[in-house]
Design a protein around this motif. Structure first.
Motif, PDB file in Angstrom:
ATOM      1  N   GLY A 192       1.245  -0.414  -3.170  1.00 54.14           N
ATOM      2  CA  GLY A 192       1.563   0.963  -3.478  1.00 54.14           C
ATOM      3  C   GLY A 192       2.962   1.016  -4.070  1.00 54.14           C
ATOM      4  N   TYR A 193       3.273   2.114  -4.750  1.00 48.10           N
ATOM      5  CA  TYR A 193       4.592   2.191  -5.367  1.00 48.10           C
ATOM      6  C   TYR A 193       4.987   3.644  -5.578  1.00 48.10           C
ATOM      7  CZ  TYR A 193       1.854   2.766  -9.708  1.00 48.10           C
ATOM      8  OH  TYR A 193       0.979   3.199 -10.670  1.00 48.10           O
ATOM      9  N   LEU A 194       6.231   3.861  -5.963  1.00 45.79           N
ATOM     10  CA  LEU A 194       6.707   5.201  -6.254  1.00 45.79           C
ATOM     11  C   LEU A 194       7.685   5.166  -7.409  1.00 45.79           C
ATOM     12  CD1 LEU A 194       9.885   5.489  -5.249  1.00 45.79           C
ATOM     13  CD2 LEU A 194       8.842   5.738  -3.001  1.00 45.79           C
ATOM     14  N   ALA A 195       7.873   6.344  -7.990  1.00 46.29           N
ATOM     15  CA  ALA A 195       8.910   6.557  -8.992  1.00 46.29           C
ATOM     16  C   ALA A 195       9.801   7.684  -8.488  1.00 46.29           C
ATOM     17  CB  ALA A 195       8.295   6.919 -10.341  1.00 46.29           C
ATOM     18  N   ILE A 252       9.892  12.713  -5.434  1.00 39.47           N
ATOM     19  CA  ILE A 252       9.289  11.379  -5.410  1.00 39.47           C
ATOM     20  C   ILE A 252       7.831  11.496  -5.838  1.00 39.47           C
ATOM     21  CG2 ILE A 252       8.613   9.427  -3.954  1.00 39.47           C
ATOM     22  CD1 ILE A 252      10.948  10.130  -2.097  1.00 39.47           C
ATOM     23  N   VAL A 253       7.395  10.621  -6.718  1.00 42.17           N
ATOM     24  CA  VAL A 253       5.988  10.557  -7.112  1.00 42.17           C
ATOM     25  C   VAL A 253       5.438   9.213  -6.639  1.00 42.17           C
ATOM     26  CG1 VAL A 253       4.332  10.617  -9.001  1.00 42.17           C
ATOM     27  CG2 VAL A 253       6.420  12.008  -9.126  1.00 42.17           C
ATOM     28  N   SER A 254       4.485   9.247  -5.726  1.00 44.28           N
ATOM     29  CA  SER A 254       3.910   8.009  -5.195  1.00 44.28           C
ATOM     30  C   SER A 254       2.573   7.720  -5.871  1.00 44.28           C
ATOM     31  CB  SER A 254       3.740   8.080  -3.676  1.00 44.28           C
ATOM     32  OG  SER A 254       2.743   9.018  -3.322  1.00 44.28           O
ATOM     33  N   GLY A 309       0.824  -1.198   0.000  1.00 47.34           N
ATOM     34  CA  GLY A 309       0.000   0.000   0.000  1.00 47.34           C
ATOM     35  C   GLY A 309       0.857   1.247   0.000  1.00 47.34           C
ATOM     36  N   SER A 310       0.297   2.347  -0.498  1.00 50.48           N
ATOM     37  CA  SER A 310       1.081   3.580  -0.546  1.00 50.48           C
ATOM     38  C   SER A 310       1.382   4.118   0.849  1.00 50.48           C
ATOM     39  CB  SER A 310       0.346   4.645  -1.371  1.00 50.48           C
ATOM     40  OG  SER A 310      -0.929   4.919  -0.842  1.00 50.48           O
ATOM     41  N   ASN A 311       0.588   3.740   1.841  1.00 50.52           N
ATOM     42  CA  ASN A 311       0.902   4.168   3.203  1.00 50.52           C
ATOM     43  C   ASN A 311       2.244   3.614   3.660  1.00 50.52           C
ATOM     44  OD1 ASN A 311      -1.397   5.708   3.637  1.00 50.52           O
ATOM     45  ND2 ASN A 311      -2.574   4.000   4.449  1.00 50.52           N
ATOM     46  N   GLU A 312       2.534   2.356   3.329  1.00 56.61           N
ATOM     47  CA  GLU A 312       3.834   1.802   3.703  1.00 56.61           C
ATOM     48  C   GLU A 312       4.946   2.460   2.905  1.00 56.61           C
ATOM     49  OE1 GLU A 312       5.444  -2.477   4.958  1.00 56.61           O
ATOM     50  OE2 GLU A 312       5.038  -2.372   2.805  1.00 56.61           O
ATOM     51  N   VAL A 313       4.677   2.777   1.642  1.00 58.00           N
ATOM     52  CA  VAL A 313       5.660   3.506   0.841  1.00 58.00           C
ATOM     53  C   VAL A 313       6.004   4.829   1.524  1.00 58.00           C
ATOM     54  CG1 VAL A 313       6.033   4.726  -1.340  1.00 58.00           C
ATOM     55  CG2 VAL A 313       5.006   2.458  -1.355  1.00 58.00           C
ATOM     56  N   LEU A 314       4.981   5.587   1.920  1.00 59.89           N
ATOM     57  CA  LEU A 314       5.204   6.877   2.578  1.00 59.89           C
ATOM     58  C   LEU A 314       5.905   6.705   3.918  1.00 59.89           C
ATOM     59  CD1 LEU A 314       1.763   8.576   1.816  1.00 59.89           C
ATOM     60  CD2 LEU A 314       3.924   8.879   0.596  1.00 59.89           C
ATOM     61  N   GLN A 315       5.553   5.661   4.640  1.00 58.59           N
ATOM     62  CA  GLN A 315       6.207   5.401   5.922  1.00 58.59           C
ATOM     63  C   GLN A 315       7.688   5.113   5.724  1.00 58.59           C
ATOM     64  OE1 GLN A 315       4.518   3.021   9.417  1.00 58.59           O
ATOM     65  NE2 GLN A 315       5.827   1.511   8.422  1.00 58.59           N
ATOM     66  N   GLN A 316       8.026   4.337   4.714  1.00 61.56           N
ATOM     67  CA  GLN A 316       9.420   4.033   4.450  1.00 61.56           C
ATOM     68  C   GLN A 316      10.197   5.289   4.049  1.00 61.56           C
ATOM     69  OE1 GLN A 316       9.043   0.892   1.551  1.00 61.56           O
ATOM     70  NE2 GLN A 316       9.014  -0.714   3.092  1.00 61.56           N
ATOM     71  N   ILE A 317       9.548   6.188   3.319  1.00 65.69           N
ATOM     72  CA  ILE A 317      10.208   7.448   2.969  1.00 65.69           C
ATOM     73  C   ILE A 317      10.542   8.236   4.231  1.00 65.69           C
ATOM     74  CG2 ILE A 317       9.903   9.680   1.831  1.00 65.69           C
ATOM     75  CD1 ILE A 317       8.076   8.226  -0.197  1.00 65.69           C
ATOM     76  N   LEU A 318       9.587   8.299   5.159  1.00 64.71           N
ATOM     77  CA  LEU A 318       9.837   9.021   6.406  1.00 64.71           C
ATOM     78  C   LEU A 318      10.862   8.300   7.275  1.00 64.71           C
ATOM     79  CD1 LEU A 318       6.234  10.201   7.324  1.00 64.71           C
ATOM     80  CD2 LEU A 318       8.149  11.617   6.585  1.00 64.71           C
ATOM     81  N   GLN A 319      10.885   6.984   7.231  1.00 62.96           N
ATOM     82  CA  GLN A 319      11.914   6.245   7.974  1.00 62.96           C
ATOM     83  C   GLN A 319      13.309   6.579   7.453  1.00 62.96           C
ATOM     84  OE1 GLN A 319      10.273   2.296   7.298  1.00 62.96           O
ATOM     85  NE2 GLN A 319       9.884   2.042   9.479  1.00 62.96           N
ATOM     86  N   ALA A 320      13.410   6.803   6.153  1.00 61.01           N
ATOM     87  CA  ALA A 320      14.710   7.083   5.546  1.00 61.01           C
ATOM     88  C   ALA A 320      15.103   8.556   5.635  1.00 61.01           C
ATOM     89  CB  ALA A 320      14.695   6.645   4.081  1.00 61.01           C
TER      90      ALA A 320
END
Length: 372
Positions: free
Chosen positions: A240-243, A223-225, A95-106
């Motif tokens: 979810g995914y990103l480019a 980043i485009v999610s 899901g895109s929520n996990e994508v966004l969470q990983q971005i904030l983790q990094a």
């Protein structure tokens, strides 16, 4: 809920979690569900059959870990997005929520800030809190608009480490101009801000609406999610995914859990991506229903915002709770987003749209429902 909070007091909970309640829209059993922006048309039969076949094949290897790099999925997503993207530009998660969470983790964390422009997606501050990132709320102009100048000035003053730009925006449904993204990116140069353009509803945008994907070349902090929950009708699959630049995807490898995308999830997404035309045909019908809702709400004397998404945000309601309850009593569940005078409704099937407009029309015949 207070009883649960009392029980939690017995545990050594993190201080910043004390007193909080779990996020989530009400899960209410109703005949017509138009509250969480799901794809109301479902997965077409041909795609369901392809997914079933792919999952059946994946089941045979469930004793083994899945491809940690989800190579096929990244390749298919790059092909779907175009813009000369390669698998190295793509990342995916549950899901895109996990994508966004990983971005904030990094890129977030203690001592760092994330900036959003409410009203916008309500998960942004929650994800920031979960990663110990301070969340800062910016401001929008009248009618919830956000200009390039206003956004850039706020970024320059606040110097955030991460900026969330939701386009089309949830809950208002409006898309941002690329000038806003460009201005925010330039204004964030001094703080080296990561700029996230959340395009979860991009496939529903009006014809000619540009994507921030076109701005990626030369912008390593952009980043485009995206998500497969909406246009691809795979909300239950959680993809979810990103480019972004390859540097970003390499950074996310530092924080992801190993084998975070299951073999079943990968098989489901891979199969769906083999049939984009069939799935996007439903998108066109949903857009027609969305525009029909906008027109119908205007005919009722309400004030719908122009929408580039699969939902409509509308004002002119005196008592949002009363209207929400009245629709629920008629078997229709929409979303009260907590903004006085406004409600949000997902674009449903033709039959669901007709039922929603009919029931709402019945309610607003009573002038007490309209905002004076």
């Amino acid at each position: 809920m207070s009883e649960k909070l009392d029980r939690l007091d017995k545990l050594p909970l993190r201080r910043d979690l004390v007193g909080l309640e779990p996020y989530g829209a009400p899960q209410i059993d109703a005949e017509v569900l138009l509250n969480v922006n799901e794809n109301t048309h479902g997965v077409p039969l041909e795609v369901r059959e392809a997914i079933a076949e792919a999952v059946q094949e994946a089941i045979q290897g469930l004793n083994r870990y899945p491809d940690r790099e989800f190579t096929t999925l990244r390749t298919l997503l790059a092909g779907y997005l175009g813009h000369s993207l390669t698998p190295n530009h793509i990342w995916a998660a549950n899901g895109s929520n996990e994508v966004l969470q990983q971005i904030l983790q990094a890129f977030g964390g203690p001592g760092r800030t994330a900036l959003g422009f409410p009203p916008t997606y309500s998960m942004y501050p929650l994800l920031a809190s979960a990663t110990n990132t301070e969340y800062v709320s910016g401001e929008r102009s009248d009618h919830f608009s956000l200009t390039a100048r206003d956004a850039a000035e706020q970024v320059a003053v606040l110097a955030p480490n991460v900026v969330f730009l939701c386009s089309p925006n949830n809950p208002t449904g409006t898309a941002l101009g690329l000038d806003v993204v460009e201005a925010v990116y330039s204004a964030g140069e001094s703080s080296r801000a990561i700029v996230i353009v959340d395009e979860a509803y991009a496939e529903f945008a009006k014809e000619g609406t540009p994507s921030a994907l076109s701005l990626l070349p030369g912008r390593e902090r952009l980043i485009v999610s995206r998500t497969m929950s909406k246009a691809f009708a795979l909300a239950g699959a959680r993809v979810g995914y990103l480019a972004a630049s390859p540097e970003v995807t390499d950074a996310l490898r530092l924080v992801r859990l190993p084998y975070h995308l299951s073999a079943i999830t990968q098989a489901t997404a891979n199969a769906a991506l083999q049939h984009p035309a069939i799935l996007l045909a439903n998108v066109e019908d949903i857009k027609c229903q969305r525009d029909r809702i906008v027109e119908g709400l205007r005919d009722l004397g309400l004030r719908p915002e122009e929408s580039d998404s699969n939902f409509v945000f509308f004002g002119g309601v005196r008592n949002t709770s009363r209207v929400w309850q009245g629709l629920l009593a008629a078997g229709i569940l929409i979303r009260d987003v907590g903004i006085p005078g406004y409600l949000r409704v997902t674009a449903g099937t033709a039959e669901e749209t007709e039922r929603f407009l009919t029931e709402l029309g019945r309610l607003v015949q009573d002038e007490s429902y309209l905002k004076s």
